[in-house]
Design a protein around this motif. Structure first.
Motif, PDB file in Angstrom:
ATOM      1  N   LYS A 107       1.612  -6.002   5.868  1.00 56.20           N
ATOM      2  CA  LYS A 107       1.686  -5.410   4.528  1.00 56.20           C
ATOM      3  C   LYS A 107       2.954  -4.555   4.386  1.00 56.20           C
ATOM      4  O   LYS A 107       3.601  -4.216   5.380  1.00 56.20           O
ATOM      5  N   ILE A 153       0.871  -1.184   0.000  1.00 54.24           N
ATOM      6  CA  ILE A 153       0.000   0.000   0.000  1.00 54.24           C
ATOM      7  C   ILE A 153       0.899   1.222   0.000  1.00 54.24           C
ATOM      8  O   ILE A 153       1.690   1.432   0.922  1.00 54.24           O
ATOM      9  N   GLN A 184      -3.103   5.215  -1.361  1.00 61.54           N
ATOM     10  CA  GLN A 184      -3.904   6.276  -0.740  1.00 61.54           C
ATOM     11  C   GLN A 184      -3.239   7.612  -1.051  1.00 61.54           C
ATOM     12  O   GLN A 184      -2.018   7.720  -0.985  1.00 61.54           O
ATOM     13  N   ALA A 231       7.513  10.313  12.469  1.00 60.63           N
ATOM     14  CA  ALA A 231       7.405   8.936  11.951  1.00 60.63           C
ATOM     15  C   ALA A 231       8.791   8.290  11.984  1.00 60.63           C
ATOM     16  O   ALA A 231       8.937   7.127  12.368  1.00 60.63           O
ATOM     17  N   ARG A 254       1.323  15.017   4.958  1.00 62.70           N
ATOM     18  CA  ARG A 254       0.822  14.112   6.006  1.00 62.70           C
ATOM     19  C   ARG A 254       1.053  12.638   5.700  1.00 62.70           C
ATOM     20  O   ARG A 254       0.613  11.769   6.468  1.00 62.70           O
ATOM     21  N   THR A 273       1.825   5.596   8.844  1.00 70.03           N
ATOM     22  CA  THR A 273       1.944   5.065  10.206  1.00 70.03           C
ATOM     23  C   THR A 273       0.719   4.232  10.563  1.00 70.03           C
ATOM     24  O   THR A 273       0.820   3.104  11.046  1.00 70.03           O
ATOM     25  N   ALA A 274      -0.456   4.808  10.296  1.00 66.36           N
ATOM     26  CA  ALA A 274      -1.697   4.106  10.647  1.00 66.36           C
ATOM     27  C   ALA A 274      -1.869   2.842   9.820  1.00 66.36           C
ATOM     28  O   ALA A 274      -2.249   1.795  10.347  1.00 66.36           O
ATOM     29  N   ILE A 275      -1.567   2.927   8.534  1.00 66.59           N
ATOM     30  CA  ILE A 275      -1.747   1.747   7.673  1.00 66.59           C
ATOM     31  C   ILE A 275      -0.869   0.605   8.195  1.00 66.59           C
ATOM     32  O   ILE A 275      -1.318  -0.529   8.360  1.00 66.59           O
ATOM     33  N   ALA A 283       2.157  10.219   8.480  1.00 69.71           N
ATOM     34  CA  ALA A 283       1.118   9.931   9.484  1.00 69.71           C
ATOM     35  C   ALA A 283       0.136   8.912   8.923  1.00 69.71           C
ATOM     36  O   ALA A 283      -0.253   7.956   9.605  1.00 69.71           O
ATOM     37  N   VAL A 284      -0.255   9.099   7.658  1.00 67.16           N
ATOM     38  CA  VAL A 284      -1.177   8.162   7.004  1.00 67.16           C
ATOM     39  C   VAL A 284      -0.538   6.768   6.960  1.00 67.16           C
ATOM     40  O   VAL A 284      -1.155   5.761   7.310  1.00 67.16           O
ATOM     41  N   GLU A 301       8.800   3.936  12.677  1.00 62.72           N
ATOM     42  CA  GLU A 301       7.728   3.203  11.992  1.00 62.72           C
ATOM     43  C   GLU A 301       8.364   2.290  10.949  1.00 62.72           C
ATOM     44  O   GLU A 301       9.286   2.689  10.240  1.00 62.72           O
ATOM     45  N   ARG A 307       0.524   0.232  11.195  1.00 63.14           N
ATOM     46  CA  ARG A 307       0.134  -0.249  12.527  1.00 63.14           C
ATOM     47  C   ARG A 307      -1.066  -1.193  12.440  1.00 63.14           C
ATOM     48  O   ARG A 307      -1.183  -2.136  13.203  1.00 63.14           O
ATOM     49  N   LEU A 308      -1.978  -0.889  11.487  1.00 63.47           N
ATOM     50  CA  LEU A 308      -3.187  -1.697  11.371  1.00 63.47           C
ATOM     51  C   LEU A 308      -2.998  -2.917  10.477  1.00 63.47           C
ATOM     52  O   LEU A 308      -3.712  -3.903  10.619  1.00 63.47           O
ATOM     53  N   LEU A 309      -2.036  -2.817   9.560  1.00 67.21           N
ATOM     54  CA  LEU A 309      -1.763  -3.942   8.653  1.00 67.21           C
ATOM     55  C   LEU A 309      -0.262  -4.248   8.710  1.00 67.21           C
ATOM     56  O   LEU A 309       0.459  -4.047   7.725  1.00 67.21           O
TER      57      LEU A 309
END
Lengths: 360, 264
Positions: free
Chosen positions: B99, B58, B78, B121, B84, B90-92, B87-88, B126, B94-96
């Motif tokens: 990947k 991703i 995305q 970051a 940003r 980072t979340a991807i 930050a975007v 990260e 952390r959640l996946l």
């Protein structure tokens, strides 16, 4: 089994998020809502459900983390208070533009600027009229109790995913800080990536063989296509107005005078209803639970029945504009409010009702 | 629209020495002829294809010239708000966590408006890859001064040259992130010659391999010309880059395996 607990509004939000099966919370400390992040860090939801909790470097970063997580089809939320919510507006606009589901909590404090850390409802315009740039709307829920703080998290996620739209829980320092009995929902399981891919074919969970890639963006350089996107968004907001209006009508059936109030103002106004009724004055209270979509239809209907309407708000008169639009000149509408973190007493509100509406 | 050459007699398997990576789409790139973005895109895409992680990747596109990167990368992307992307990402990640997540950002995006997101970051370590294209100018908006614009360099918002007394100094953000404990691999490369292209590809491969091994953040700066913004022909722009950018932004690895490289 449902569980009964005595909790602060902020803690209820946090616990409800875990139980709603949220995948992540991203936030940044600010009074009067820091207990949300503190509770989540203390509770170690990673061990309970696998939920990610991260303290971001800023509110700006936090809302963009929400963007990234939401674009993967995950249930993500953030929270802040007024100055921090202003910082998030860029990200909120992108989330609305890219049609991503998420929950944003604003535990409002008085402004403008750094303002005060005391409760206020002065972010009404920002919440229901847009906030960031561009033509978009948030679904705005206004809890008036700790119970609703908890309930609106689950409801917020349901609505966010139903419409692929950000949901804002517009609370304030009173509801956030006060403790009340709250019945907590049972744990909703988090969805696996396979379940998410099945349920949300738009999510960026990786390109599957033989299928097109997923793209999440709010950019469309061709105006004719951007207009089509805008029309699609408007159709969605229209559907929200048709399907999602929520309100509570308290003693409105025989009311001769009406108050309209949301959140903690509604709690105060509810006391005023009893005070007036003890004196034989038939007063009712219409409490919007959704501020967008606004319960215009019921207010319009009640305007044909009552002699006057008082909009009670902890601000200088913001929701009154929507009340007036709904009333459409049928009856007198006045505003009463305290600002800057001051909370009106029921007596103050009752006096205002007498002076501005009943006697006026 | 891919241009095809109808010469079946030479299109035989034994003559096939190169084919376009499946991780790029057939969309015609909007980049100016001679710009480094096209090459950088290709290298990222080739590394992803060679590692067999197309379905696991991703990407996060920035704001700037490469805002439309998602039109060219043939995997999930995305598009993030200006600056940003870390930050975007980072979340991807952390959640996946299983990947592969990378950001692709220009100098205005990464080193001006997104400085905070970049630094934090990197500092959190990260487990992502940041691809940083530095051409010393804002290309998309028409050639304005960037945080990395060289002293004395003219742009549309520094028409008499960047005066460091009033406009500040160029920011060597790559040197800054190399000092942070969260970064595992930090390098500065270029794409102006075949040799430089090969080295850059090697660096990108190492960056993605690091992510596979959960090593933390890999940061790959790629110096590129912006011939349109610099008002030079592509060939002259590359020469200008070698003569002016390279002495200020020295090529090479700054940090490998979490260890700073001592260049003295």
């Amino acid at each position: 089994m449902k569980e009964l607990k005595l909790m602060k509004g902020n803690e209820a939000i946090a616990e409800a998020a875990i139980r709603a099966g949220a995948d992540a919370y991203f936030g940044y400390p600010i009074t009067p809502q820091s207990e949300i992040l503190e509770y989540l860090m203390m509770e170690k939801p990673h061990e309970r459900t696998g939920m990610v909790v991260l303290q971001a470097e800023s509110e700006v970063a936090a809302i963009n983390m929400v963007y990234g997580g939401a674009a993967c089809g995950k249930k993500v939320l953030t929270s802040s208070s007024s100055p921090g919510i202003s910082l998030k507006q860029e990200g909120i606009s992108y989330i609305a533009g890219a049609e991503l589901p998420c929950v944003i909590v604003n535990v409002v404090r008085g402004g403008p600027g750094l303002g005060t850390i005391q409760p206020s409802q002065s972010d009404y315009f920002q919440s229901v009229k847009g906030g960031g740039h561009g033509d978009y709307r948030l679904l705005v829920l206004a809890p008036a109790s700790v119970q609703e703080m908890a309930d609106h998290v689950g409801l917020g996620f349901d609505l966010a995913f139903k419409y692929r739209n950000p949901v804002l829980i517009l609370s304030d320092g009173v509801i956030g800080q006060m403790m009340e009995k709250v019945e907590l929902a049972e744990q909703t399981p988090r969805l696996s990536n396979e379940e998410l891919a099945e349920k949300y074919p738009w999510a960026t969970l990786g390109k599957r063989d033989g299928e097109p890639r997923h793209i999440i963006t709010s950019l469309e350089l061709e105006s004719s296509k951007q207009e089509i996107h805008n029309l699609k968004l408007q159709a969605k907001y229209k559907r929200m107005n048709e399907e999602e209006v929520r309100y509570e009508a308290i003693q409105c059936d025989d009311a001769e005078y009406l108050m309209v109030a949301f959140g903690s103002s509604a709690r105060i106004a509810q006391k005023v209803v009893s005070m007036a009724r003890e004196k034989g004055i038939k007063v009712g209270l219409l409490r919007p639970i959704t501020l967008y979509p606004f319960p215009s239809e019921i207010i319009h209907k009640l305007a044909g029945q009552v002699k006057g309407i008082l909009s009670v708000e902890m601000n200088a008169g913001q929701m009154i504009e929507d009340v007036k639009l709904a009333v459409c000149g049928k009856v007198k509408v006045e505003h009463f409010g305290r600002y800057g973190g001051m909370i009106p007493t029921p007596t103050e509100v009752f006096n205002a009702l007498e002076q501005k509406i009943i006697g006026g | 629209m891919a241009q095809t050459f109808d010469r079946p007699e030479i299109q035989t398997p034994e003559n096939l020495v190169y084919s376009k990576t499946t991780c790029l789409t057939d969309n015609v790139m909007h980049y100016c002829p001679g710009c480094g973005h096209g090459t950088a895109h290709r290298l990222v895409a080739e590394v992803i294809e060679e590692m067999g992680i197309q379905s696991e990747t991703i990407g996060v596109a920035p704001v700037g010239c490469s805002v439309l990167a998602y039109n060219y990368f043939n995997f999930d992307v995305q598009q993030a708000a200006h600056g940003r992307a870390p930050a975007v990402a980072t979340a991807i990640k952390r959640l996946l966590p299983e990947k592969y997540v990378f950001t692709y950002q220009g100098d205005g995006d990464l080193a001006a408006i997104g400085t905070a997101e970049t630094i934090h970051a990197c500092n959190r370590g990260e487990n992502i890859v940041i691809v940083f294209i530095n051409n010393g100018i804002y290309g998309m908006t028409g050639g304005q001064m960037a945080p990395t614009t060289l002293p004395g360099m003219p742009t549309s918002t520094s028409p008499y040259g960047r005066d460091v007394e009033t406009m500040g100094n160029p920011l060597k953000i790559t040197e800054i992130v190399a000092m942070l404990p969260g970064t595992h691999f930090v390098t500065r490369q270029a794409v102006h010659t075949p040799a430089a292209v090969r080295k850059t590809k090697k660096s990108l491969r190492m960056a993605f391999e690091n992510q596979k091994l959960n090593k933390g953040l890999s940061f790959v700066e790629i110096l590129s010309n912006c011939n349109s913004g610099w008002k030079l022909s592509p060939v002259k722009a590359n020469k200008w880059m070698v003569d002016n950018m390279f002495p200020f932004y020295e090529l090479g690895d700054l940090k490998v395996n979490g260890e700073m490289i001592n260049k003295d």
